[in-house]
Design a protein around this motif. Structure first.
Motif, short mmCIF file in Angstrom:
data_model
loop_
_atom_site.label_atom_id
_atom_site.label_comp_id
_atom_site.label_asym_id
_atom_site.label_seq_id
_atom_site.Cartn_x
_atom_site.Cartn_y
_atom_site.Cartn_z
N GLU A 56 42.23 40.84 30.96
CA GLU A 56 41.68 40.36 32.23
C GLU A 56 40.26 40.88 32.36
N CYS A 57 39.38 40.03 32.87
CA CYS A 57 38.00 40.47 33.07
C CYS A 57 37.45 39.88 34.37
N GLU A 58 36.38 40.48 34.84
CA GLU A 58 35.71 40.02 36.06
C GLU A 58 34.51 39.17 35.68
N LEU A 59 34.35 38.05 36.40
CA LEU A 59 33.16 37.20 36.23
C LEU A 59 32.43 37.19 37.58
N LYS A 74 24.70 35.08 33.56
CA LYS A 74 25.26 33.78 33.90
C LYS A 74 26.40 34.04 34.87
N ASN A 75 26.48 33.23 35.94
CA ASN A 75 27.49 33.50 36.95
C ASN A 75 28.87 32.98 36.54
N ALA A 76 29.85 33.21 37.40
CA ALA A 76 31.24 32.87 37.10
C ALA A 76 31.43 31.39 36.80
N ASP A 77 30.76 30.53 37.57
CA ASP A 77 30.93 29.09 37.37
C ASP A 77 30.48 28.65 35.98
N PHE A 78 29.43 29.28 35.46
CA PHE A 78 28.95 28.94 34.13
C PHE A 78 30.05 29.18 33.09
N TYR A 79 30.68 30.34 33.15
CA TYR A 79 31.72 30.67 32.17
C TYR A 79 32.95 29.80 32.34
N LEU A 80 33.35 29.54 33.58
CA LEU A 80 34.55 28.73 33.81
C LEU A 80 34.35 27.30 33.31
N ASN A 81 33.17 26.75 33.52
CA ASN A 81 32.88 25.41 33.00
C ASN A 81 32.87 25.40 31.48
N LEU A 82 32.39 26.51 30.90
CA LEU A 82 32.36 26.64 29.45
C LEU A 82 33.79 26.65 28.89
N PHE A 83 34.65 27.47 29.48
CA PHE A 83 36.04 27.55 29.02
C PHE A 83 36.75 26.20 29.19
N LYS A 84 36.48 25.54 30.30
CA LYS A 84 37.10 24.24 30.56
C LYS A 84 36.70 23.22 29.50
N THR A 117 41.68 34.20 39.58
CA THR A 117 41.99 34.80 40.89
C THR A 117 40.70 35.10 41.63
N GLU A 118 40.67 34.76 42.92
CA GLU A 118 39.52 35.09 43.77
C GLU A 118 40.03 35.97 44.91
N LYS A 119 39.38 37.11 45.12
CA LYS A 119 39.84 38.09 46.10
C LYS A 119 39.03 38.01 47.39
N ALA A 120 39.71 38.30 48.49
CA ALA A 120 39.04 38.29 49.79
C ALA A 120 37.95 39.37 49.82
N GLY A 121 36.82 39.00 50.39
CA GLY A 121 35.71 39.94 50.47
C GLY A 121 34.83 39.93 49.24
N GLU A 122 35.25 39.20 48.20
CA GLU A 122 34.45 39.11 46.97
C GLU A 122 34.23 37.64 46.62
N GLU A 123 33.89 36.87 47.65
CA GLU A 123 33.73 35.44 47.47
C GLU A 123 32.73 35.12 46.35
N GLY A 124 33.14 34.20 45.50
CA GLY A 124 32.28 33.81 44.38
C GLY A 124 32.62 34.53 43.10
N ASP A 125 33.09 35.78 43.23
CA ASP A 125 33.51 36.51 42.03
C ASP A 125 34.89 36.00 41.59
N LYS A 126 35.10 35.95 40.30
CA LYS A 126 36.37 35.48 39.76
C LYS A 126 36.95 36.55 38.84
N TYR A 127 38.27 36.71 38.95
CA TYR A 127 39.00 37.58 38.03
C TYR A 127 39.86 36.67 37.16
N VAL A 128 39.60 36.72 35.87
CA VAL A 128 40.21 35.76 34.95
C VAL A 128 41.12 36.48 33.97
N SER A 129 42.36 35.99 33.89
CA SER A 129 43.31 36.50 32.90
C SER A 129 43.38 35.51 31.74
N PHE A 130 43.18 36.02 30.54
CA PHE A 130 43.19 35.20 29.34
C PHE A 130 44.47 35.43 28.54
#
Length: 219
Positions: A56-59, A74-84, A117-130
């Motif tokens: 698991e890592c934080e983006l 590069k922000n979280a959206d960049f990596y998520l689009n890349l993985f997709k 996973t997106e946590k309350a209070g950390e909007e925009g940050d993503k926690y991704v389990s691979f």
């Protein structure tokens, strides 16, 4: 020491901005089990199953003081689009994890599972389990199916009948049968009965004729 984790695709290397705390590596040996009379169950190793990697890592959405890619953030959206995009192409990607002291991971993988996973209070940050699974290249085999050829069946042509004269005769040769003699003279083996009837004085059984017998061939 924490890991530095990279993905490499088409010669371009992408480092994850935050190192995972741990990486779990699962490597299993495939085993066949058999029941042996008077011995019980035995286990026979067959092959190594595909290796799996989980972490698991934080983006982060914004650059933070602890990120590893401050010079090229590069922000979280960049990596998520890349993985997709990689998953949609159904192509493997190279997974590299270096701990700086050896035993590095360097393997072609497929991204089997991605949990975001997106946590309350950390909007925009993503926690991704691979969950990654090892990819083993395999060759495609081409099967050539032969084109069926047409089989031409040639029917037996009728044997032209031998011209008969009155009181024609046939001397039996080794291997002769009444059926074969009838086919020779009449063009139809089923006419053997005519020869049998004309030669009953010397043929007791139509299935038994002997070399040297002189048979009448009636017209």
């Amino acid at each position: 020491m924490s890991y530095a984790v990279f993905f490499d695709k088409d010669g371009v290397t992408y480092r994850l901005p935050v190192n995972p705390e741990q990486i779990e590596v699962i490597s299993n040996q495939a085993i066949e089990k058999y029941e042996i009379l008077k011995l019980g169950q035995i286990a026979v190793p067959t092959h190594m199953e595909l290796t799996e990697y989980s972490f698991e890592c934080e983006l982060p959405f914004k650059p933070l003081h602890y990120i590893e890619t401050a010079g090229d953030f590069k922000n979280a959206d960049f990596y998520l689009n890349l993985f997709k995009a990689w998953r949609e192409k159904k192509e493997p990607v190279r997974f590299i994890a270096s701990n700086g002291i050896g035993d590095d991971i360097n393997s072609l993988v497929l991204i089997e599972e991605l949990t975001i996973t997106e946590k309350a209070g950390e909007e925009g940050d993503k926690y991704v389990s691979f969950r990654l699974v090892e990819y083993r290249p395999y060759g495609k085999k081409t099967v050539v199916i032969p084109t069926p050829t047409q089989t031409i069946v040639k029917k037996d042509e009728p044997v032209p009948a031998v011209s008969l004269k009155a009181n024609d005769y046939h001397v039996v040769q080794p291997g002769d049968t009444l059926w074969g003699i009838a086919k020779k003279y009449y063009g139809n083996g089923n006419q053997y009965q005519k020869i049998y009837e004309a030669n009953k004085n010397q043929i007791k059984n139509p299935n038994l004729i002997y070399p040297g017998q002189k048979l009448v061939i009636p017209r």
